[in-house]
Write a protein that holds these residues in place. Structure first.
Motif, PDB file in Angstrom:
ATOM      1  N   ALA A   1     -14.004 -56.290 -15.702  1.00 21.63           N
ATOM      2  CA  ALA A   1     -13.052 -55.173 -15.710  1.00 21.63           C
ATOM      3  C   ALA A   1     -12.588 -54.878 -14.288  1.00 21.63           C
ATOM      4  N   PRO A   2     -11.343 -54.464 -14.106  1.00 19.25           N
ATOM      5  CA  PRO A   2     -10.851 -54.154 -12.755  1.00 19.25           C
ATOM      6  C   PRO A   2     -11.459 -52.865 -12.214  1.00 19.25           C
ATOM      7  N   ALA A   3     -11.250 -52.656 -10.927  1.00 25.21           N
ATOM      8  CA  ALA A   3     -11.703 -51.422 -10.286  1.00 25.21           C
ATOM      9  C   ALA A   3     -10.861 -50.244 -10.772  1.00 25.21           C
ATOM     10  N   ALA A   4     -11.405 -49.043 -10.607  1.00 18.09           N
ATOM     11  CA  ALA A   4     -10.674 -47.837 -10.995  1.00 18.09           C
ATOM     12  C   ALA A   4      -9.356 -47.754 -10.234  1.00 18.09           C
ATOM     13  N   PRO A   5      -8.269 -47.378 -10.910  1.00 19.51           N
ATOM     14  CA  PRO A   5      -6.969 -47.277 -10.235  1.00 19.51           C
ATOM     15  C   PRO A   5      -6.885 -46.002  -9.400  1.00 19.51           C
ATOM     16  N   ALA A   6      -5.913 -45.978  -8.497  1.00 14.89           N
ATOM     17  CA  ALA A   6      -5.626 -44.783  -7.694  1.00 14.89           C
ATOM     18  C   ALA A   6      -4.187 -44.380  -7.981  1.00 14.89           C
ATOM     19  N   PRO A   7      -3.932 -43.751  -9.131  1.00 16.71           N
ATOM     20  CA  PRO A   7      -2.558 -43.392  -9.493  1.00 16.71           C
ATOM     21  C   PRO A   7      -1.991 -42.328  -8.567  1.00 16.71           C
ATOM     22  N   THR A   8      -0.670 -42.305  -8.468  1.00 16.81           N
ATOM     23  CA  THR A   8       0.024 -41.330  -7.622  1.00 16.81           C
ATOM     24  C   THR A   8       1.084 -40.621  -8.440  1.00 16.81           C
TER      25      THR A   8
ATOM     26  N   VAL B   1       7.446 -35.743 -16.512  1.00 18.94           N
ATOM     27  CA  VAL B   1       6.020 -35.644 -16.817  1.00 18.94           C
ATOM     28  C   VAL B   1       5.568 -34.194 -16.633  1.00 18.94           C
ATOM     29  N   ALA B   2       4.881 -33.667 -17.634  1.00 16.02           N
ATOM     30  CA  ALA B   2       4.455 -32.268 -17.602  1.00 16.02           C
ATOM     31  C   ALA B   2       3.348 -32.053 -16.571  1.00 16.02           C
ATOM     32  N   ALA B   3       3.253 -30.823 -16.103  1.00 12.70           N
ATOM     33  CA  ALA B   3       2.198 -30.475 -15.158  1.00 12.70           C
ATOM     34  C   ALA B   3       0.832 -30.650 -15.819  1.00 12.70           C
ATOM     35  N   GLY B   4      -0.147 -31.075 -15.026  1.00 12.77           N
ATOM     36  CA  GLY B   4      -1.506 -31.209 -15.545  1.00 12.77           C
ATOM     37  C   GLY B   4      -2.264 -32.328 -14.865  1.00 12.77           C
ATOM     38  N   THR B   5      -3.511 -32.466 -15.241  1.00 10.52           N
ATOM     39  CA  THR B   5      -4.390 -33.507 -14.707  1.00 10.52           C
ATOM     40  C   THR B   5      -4.485 -34.641 -15.723  1.00 10.52           C
ATOM     41  N   TYR B   6      -4.227 -35.858 -15.265  1.00  8.59           N
ATOM     42  CA  TYR B   6      -4.209 -37.036 -16.127  1.00  8.59           C
ATOM     43  C   TYR B   6      -5.317 -38.009 -15.723  1.00  8.59           C
ATOM     44  N   GLN B   7      -5.983 -38.580 -16.712  1.00  5.42           N
ATOM     45  CA  GLN B   7      -6.994 -39.618 -16.491  1.00  5.42           C
ATOM     46  C   GLN B   7      -6.352 -40.982 -16.766  1.00  5.42           C
ATOM     47  N   VAL B   8      -6.618 -41.947 -15.894  1.00  4.30           N
ATOM     48  CA  VAL B   8      -5.956 -43.253 -15.976  1.00  4.30           C
ATOM     49  C   VAL B   8      -6.998 -44.369 -15.855  1.00  4.30           C
ATOM     50  N   ALA B   9      -6.960 -45.329 -16.770  1.00  2.00           N
ATOM     51  CA  ALA B   9      -7.796 -46.530 -16.703  1.00  2.00           C
ATOM     52  C   ALA B   9      -6.898 -47.753 -16.821  1.00  2.00           C
ATOM     53  N   VAL B  10      -7.392 -48.898 -16.359  1.00  2.00           N
ATOM     54  CA  VAL B  10      -6.628 -50.143 -16.433  1.00  2.00           C
ATOM     55  C   VAL B  10      -7.518 -51.265 -16.948  1.00  2.00           C
ATOM     56  N   THR B  11      -6.894 -52.324 -17.472  1.00  2.00           N
ATOM     57  CA  THR B  11      -7.610 -53.508 -17.944  1.00  2.00           C
ATOM     58  C   THR B  11      -6.883 -54.762 -17.483  1.00  2.00           C
ATOM     59  N   TYR B  12      -7.604 -55.877 -17.435  1.00  2.13           N
ATOM     60  CA  TYR B  12      -6.992 -57.191 -17.247  1.00  2.13           C
ATOM     61  C   TYR B  12      -6.758 -57.831 -18.617  1.00  2.13           C
TER      62      TYR B  12
ATOM     63  N   ALA C   1     -12.795 -54.813 -20.949  1.00  5.00           N
ATOM     64  CA  ALA C   1     -13.060 -53.397 -21.170  1.00  5.00           C
ATOM     65  C   ALA C   1     -12.312 -52.596 -20.105  1.00  5.00           C
ATOM     66  N   GLY C   2     -12.175 -51.307 -20.328  1.00  9.49           N
ATOM     67  CA  GLY C   2     -11.447 -50.478 -19.386  1.00  9.49           C
ATOM     68  C   GLY C   2     -12.197 -50.263 -18.087  1.00  9.49           C
ATOM     69  N   SER C   3     -11.445 -50.035 -17.037  1.00  9.68           N
ATOM     70  CA  SER C   3     -12.026 -49.709 -15.730  1.00  9.68           C
ATOM     71  C   SER C   3     -12.585 -48.287 -15.765  1.00  9.68           C
ATOM     72  N   ALA C   4     -13.290 -47.919 -14.707  1.00  4.81           N
ATOM     73  CA  ALA C   4     -13.578 -46.505 -14.504  1.00  4.81           C
ATOM     74  C   ALA C   4     -12.257 -45.773 -14.344  1.00  4.81           C
ATOM     75  N   ALA C   5     -12.244 -44.489 -14.639  1.00  2.00           N
ATOM     76  CA  ALA C   5     -10.986 -43.740 -14.630  1.00  2.00           C
ATOM     77  C   ALA C   5     -10.608 -43.271 -13.238  1.00  2.00           C
ATOM     78  N   GLY C   6      -9.309 -43.310 -12.962  1.00  2.00           N
ATOM     79  CA  GLY C   6      -8.734 -42.639 -11.811  1.00  2.00           C
ATOM     80  C   GLY C   6      -8.060 -41.362 -12.297  1.00  2.00           C
ATOM     81  N   GLN C   7      -7.783 -40.457 -11.408  1.00  2.00           N
ATOM     82  CA  GLN C   7      -7.213 -39.162 -11.793  1.00  2.00           C
ATOM     83  C   GLN C   7      -6.008 -38.837 -10.933  1.00  2.00           C
TER      84      GLN C   7
END
Length: 238
Positions: free
Chosen positions: A78-85, A93-104, A112-118
């Motif tokens: 699985a890839p490393a956790a992403p660093a979304p911006t 996109v509505a205001a709020g906190t979003y959790q983001v995961a990535v896969t190969y 399987a999914g990566s650890a989550a970025g926020q």
């Protein structure tokens, strides 16, 4: 490696080695009566090397229908956790906190999914950009999974259509609210070869899952282990 013998042998033939060959490698025709290790899916499959051979020397090849234990690429990790911006303009996109995961993704399946970025969006005209995971041998693309605002990583859903991953090295920018209709983050890794899967030639003379259409060489009998190693398969041509 010296000599290699299949689990169930087919026929034997002798060719000229067009490059250095190791016993067990999948070989393809590269010239008149000349073979070399495969570099990927091919219709020029000749067979499996029965022995080591130096370039220009003779090499014995197992041809025809046989059962082989061939070297296969390992499952993708699985890839490393992403660093979304986020950006404050350009989207809805509505205001709020979003959790983001990535896969190969590869020809056999998905990690399987990566650890989550926020990422925290201010809302109104915000966008979310998910960077591509780093290039990895065998990875053909990647998927992004994004939650709804305030959601958990487990509730994140795939933002690309099934079968349409984003290319490695290309970021994904969401200008509209994240879709909630895609699949959730996978927990199983399906990037290895599985029993019953069609297999073909891969790089360095290895067997690979999910071959290009029409370039299959046979069918897998046993899975490839997570750490790589041998995959048992039966040839259907050669």
């Amino acid at each position: 490696m010296a000599d290699y013998a299949p689990v169930l042998a087919g026929d034997l033939a002798t060719f000229t080695a067009g490059a250095a060959i190791t016993g067990w490698q999948l070989l393809a025709y590269t010239g008149p009566d000349t073979v070399a290790p495969t570099a990927g899916p091919t219709l020029a499959f000749a067979g499996v090397a029965a022995e080591d051979a130096a370039a220009g020397g003779p090499v014995t090849v197992h041809t025809g229908t046989a059962v082989h234990d061939s070297s296969a690429a390992a499952q993708l990790a699985a890839p490393a956790a992403p660093a979304p911006t986020t950006a404050a303009t350009g989207g809805t996109v509505a205001a709020g906190t979003y959790q983001v995961a990535v896969t190969y993704v590869n020809a056999s399946g998905e990690t399987a999914g990566s650890a989550a970025g926020q990422v925290i969006a201010a809302g109104g005209t915000s966008t979310i950009t998910v960077p591509s995971p780093a290039a990895a041998p065998g990875a053909a693309g990647w998927y992004a999974y994004v939650s709804q605002p305030g959601g958990t990583a487990a509730s994140a859903t795939r933002q690309q259509a099934a079968g349409s991953p984003t290319a490695i090295g290309t970021a994904l920018t969401l200008t509209a609210p994240p879709s909630a209709g895609g699949a959730t983050v996978p927990v199983a890794n399906t990037t290895g070869i599985t029993p019953g899967e069609l297999v073909g030639a891969g790089p360095a003379g290895q067997v690979a899952g999910g071959p290009a259409a029409g370039a299959e060489l046979g069918v897998a009998i046993r899975s490839s282990p997570p750490a790589g190693g041998a995959t048992r398969w039966k040839t259907t041509r050669g």
